[in-house]
Design a protein around this motif. Sequence first.
Motif, short mmCIF file in Angstrom:
data_model
loop_
_atom_site.label_atom_id
_atom_site.label_comp_id
_atom_site.label_asym_id
_atom_site.label_seq_id
_atom_site.Cartn_x
_atom_site.Cartn_y
_atom_site.Cartn_z
N MET A 154 -3.76 54.39 -35.72
CA MET A 154 -3.29 53.70 -36.91
C MET A 154 -1.77 53.52 -36.89
SD MET A 154 -5.81 52.67 -38.57
CE MET A 154 -4.83 52.07 -39.94
N ASP A 155 -1.05 54.50 -36.36
CA ASP A 155 0.39 54.34 -36.22
C ASP A 155 0.71 53.19 -35.27
OD1 ASP A 155 0.87 56.41 -37.96
OD2 ASP A 155 1.18 57.91 -36.38
N THR A 156 -0.05 53.07 -34.20
CA THR A 156 0.15 51.96 -33.25
C THR A 156 -0.12 50.63 -33.93
OG1 THR A 156 -0.48 53.37 -31.37
CG2 THR A 156 -0.61 50.98 -31.05
N ARG A 187 4.55 44.48 -27.42
CA ARG A 187 3.09 44.65 -27.53
C ARG A 187 2.38 43.51 -28.24
NH1 ARG A 187 3.58 50.54 -30.12
NH2 ARG A 187 5.23 49.39 -31.18
N THR A 188 3.09 42.44 -28.55
CA THR A 188 2.45 41.36 -29.30
C THR A 188 2.44 40.06 -28.51
OG1 THR A 188 2.49 40.07 -31.36
CG2 THR A 188 4.62 40.69 -30.42
N HIS A 189 1.49 39.23 -28.82
CA HIS A 189 1.45 37.88 -28.29
C HIS A 189 2.60 37.08 -28.87
CE1 HIS A 189 -0.41 34.11 -26.94
NE2 HIS A 189 -0.17 33.62 -28.13
N LEU A 190 3.26 36.27 -28.05
CA LEU A 190 4.32 35.36 -28.50
C LEU A 190 3.86 33.92 -28.30
CD1 LEU A 190 7.55 37.00 -27.01
CD2 LEU A 190 6.54 37.37 -29.25
N ARG A 191 4.25 33.06 -29.21
CA ARG A 191 3.91 31.64 -29.09
C ARG A 191 5.20 30.85 -28.88
NH1 ARG A 191 0.37 30.03 -33.71
NH2 ARG A 191 -1.27 30.87 -32.35
N PHE A 209 -4.14 38.93 -18.37
CA PHE A 209 -3.45 37.91 -19.14
C PHE A 209 -2.83 38.49 -20.40
CE2 PHE A 209 -7.90 38.06 -20.22
CZ PHE A 209 -7.92 38.06 -21.60
N MET A 210 -3.13 39.75 -20.70
CA MET A 210 -2.57 40.43 -21.88
C MET A 210 -2.13 41.83 -21.47
SD MET A 210 -5.36 39.33 -24.78
CE MET A 210 -4.45 40.07 -26.12
N SER A 211 -1.32 41.92 -20.44
CA SER A 211 -0.93 43.23 -19.91
C SER A 211 -0.09 44.04 -20.88
CB SER A 211 -0.17 43.04 -18.59
OG SER A 211 0.98 42.24 -18.80
N TYR A 212 0.40 43.40 -21.94
CA TYR A 212 1.27 44.07 -22.89
C TYR A 212 0.51 44.79 -24.00
CZ TYR A 212 0.20 39.58 -25.06
OH TYR A 212 -0.46 38.48 -25.54
N VAL A 213 -0.80 44.66 -24.07
CA VAL A 213 -1.54 45.21 -25.21
C VAL A 213 -1.50 46.73 -25.19
CG1 VAL A 213 -3.08 43.22 -25.32
CG2 VAL A 213 -3.75 45.23 -24.01
N PRO A 214 -1.39 47.37 -26.36
CA PRO A 214 -1.45 48.83 -26.42
C PRO A 214 -2.87 49.32 -26.11
CG PRO A 214 -0.48 47.89 -28.42
CD PRO A 214 -1.10 46.76 -27.66
N VAL A 215 -2.95 50.48 -25.49
CA VAL A 215 -4.23 51.12 -25.20
C VAL A 215 -4.20 52.50 -25.85
CG1 VAL A 215 -5.81 51.94 -23.41
CG2 VAL A 215 -4.42 49.88 -23.01
N CYS A 216 -5.18 52.75 -26.72
CA CYS A 216 -5.26 54.04 -27.42
C CYS A 216 -6.57 54.74 -27.04
CB CYS A 216 -5.21 53.85 -28.94
SG CYS A 216 -3.64 53.18 -29.54
#
Length: 461
Positions: free
Chosen positions: A363-365, A451-455, A342-349
């Motif tokens: 931190m740059d992310t 990479r962010t949630h939109l409302r 449900f959040m496939s756009y999240v960055p993974v570090c």
Amino acid sequence: MPLPIIAIVGRPNVGKSSLFNRIVGWRHAIVSDVAGTTRDRLMADTDWEGRRFILLDTGGLESAPEGEIRSRVQEQAEMAMNDADVIILMTDVADGITPSDTIAAQRLRTTEKPVILAVNKVDNDNREFNIPEFYELGMGDPTPVSAYHNYGIYELMERVLELVPGTVLDYEDSDSFEDEALEEYPESLEDVPPQAELNLSIVGRTNVGKSALLNAILGQERSIVSPIAGTTRDALDTQFSYRGREVVVVDTAGMRRPGQVERGIEKYSVIRAVGAVDRCDISLIVVDASELATAQDTHIAGLAWEMGRGVIVVVNKWDLREEQGRYARAEAEALVRERLHFMSYVPVCFTSALHSHGIGGLMDTAMDLWDERRRLVGSRDLQFMLADAMSEHSPPLVKRNRGVRARINRVRQVGINPPTFLFTVNDPRLIHYTYKRYLENRIRDAFGFDRTHLRLVFRRE
């Protein structure tokens, strides 16, 4: 202001999950007659009669053959006392007062936090006659309820909401707006003052390296680092600068108590992790490279998603798997995204907090995500995007409304952090969730919200 936290506590099989579902309004928690079904604390950002709050469904307070009932009951009660604003102690009228109920009540009476006693399964007159027995717990007037039959829930929530400073929401006709909260949105965002600092929370299960990650970010021994699960018992707020930008980072206690053998022990999570998500802008969800994105990680990510917070998944201790090469990293990232579908756009570090590897990239992310969440899009550009989207794919006909089609007239950005877009439409009920997803994807593609949630809010014109 942080949302109030309401925690439902009690021993197993008294109906906590059923009450949770009644209040939230949908089957969020698994309901079963088998004691101990709720293995993880479930949580939801919800509202009742226009009052917003965070609701938590806890695992049951249960005894062990070794006689550890007192310590376990007190541990669960201690968490609720420390971090919840209101506690609902749930009991079962069919079983009467049990030793677990008595111990929990004794501990809760010592707190300054308000406690409401709910007596569940009161579904006939005979059982209602047994209510006076529960005065013996010394928790004030017991409130009879039947979560299964939806009896007494409104009376219970009236008592609860009198005790919390919930955020009041205004609603118009629910038939037209599907109970969508109607806030006063500005005509222009040009006058919105910039937020001076990024609030960053570090959350996750115990022993995944949260404190070590904080120390690596700060470059100093700010938190106690220990391989013992549960070392961090309090949330620690620390302010620092990163490349000239102010950041406040919060290290939280783990989401599971020490030990993994006894089923009951796994249920204990720390409520303050929920509070950290509530008051942050971006949550770093730390997972262990050897155990990627468990159900508990998914729960906290789901809460962040409900609240519209930014999320970065941090796969820590990657040094233990780094020798497996790039393929292992791609495989791990794919697995995380699959479990957080449900959040496939999240960055993974990927980091090794112990060796301070990957910290700069993390931190740059976070800074890039922070900038993305505060991005403004002009109304003219949004109108062009909407026109193109509707010309390529019109809203579908709604058969239940005699083949009526939604007509979207205008879109404008009305908020940041997360980016919020208000669509004016002839009838919000005509917008199917698949078309909402389509419009969200068009906004992402057109304006680089990767990479962010939109409302997205739909309101009658």
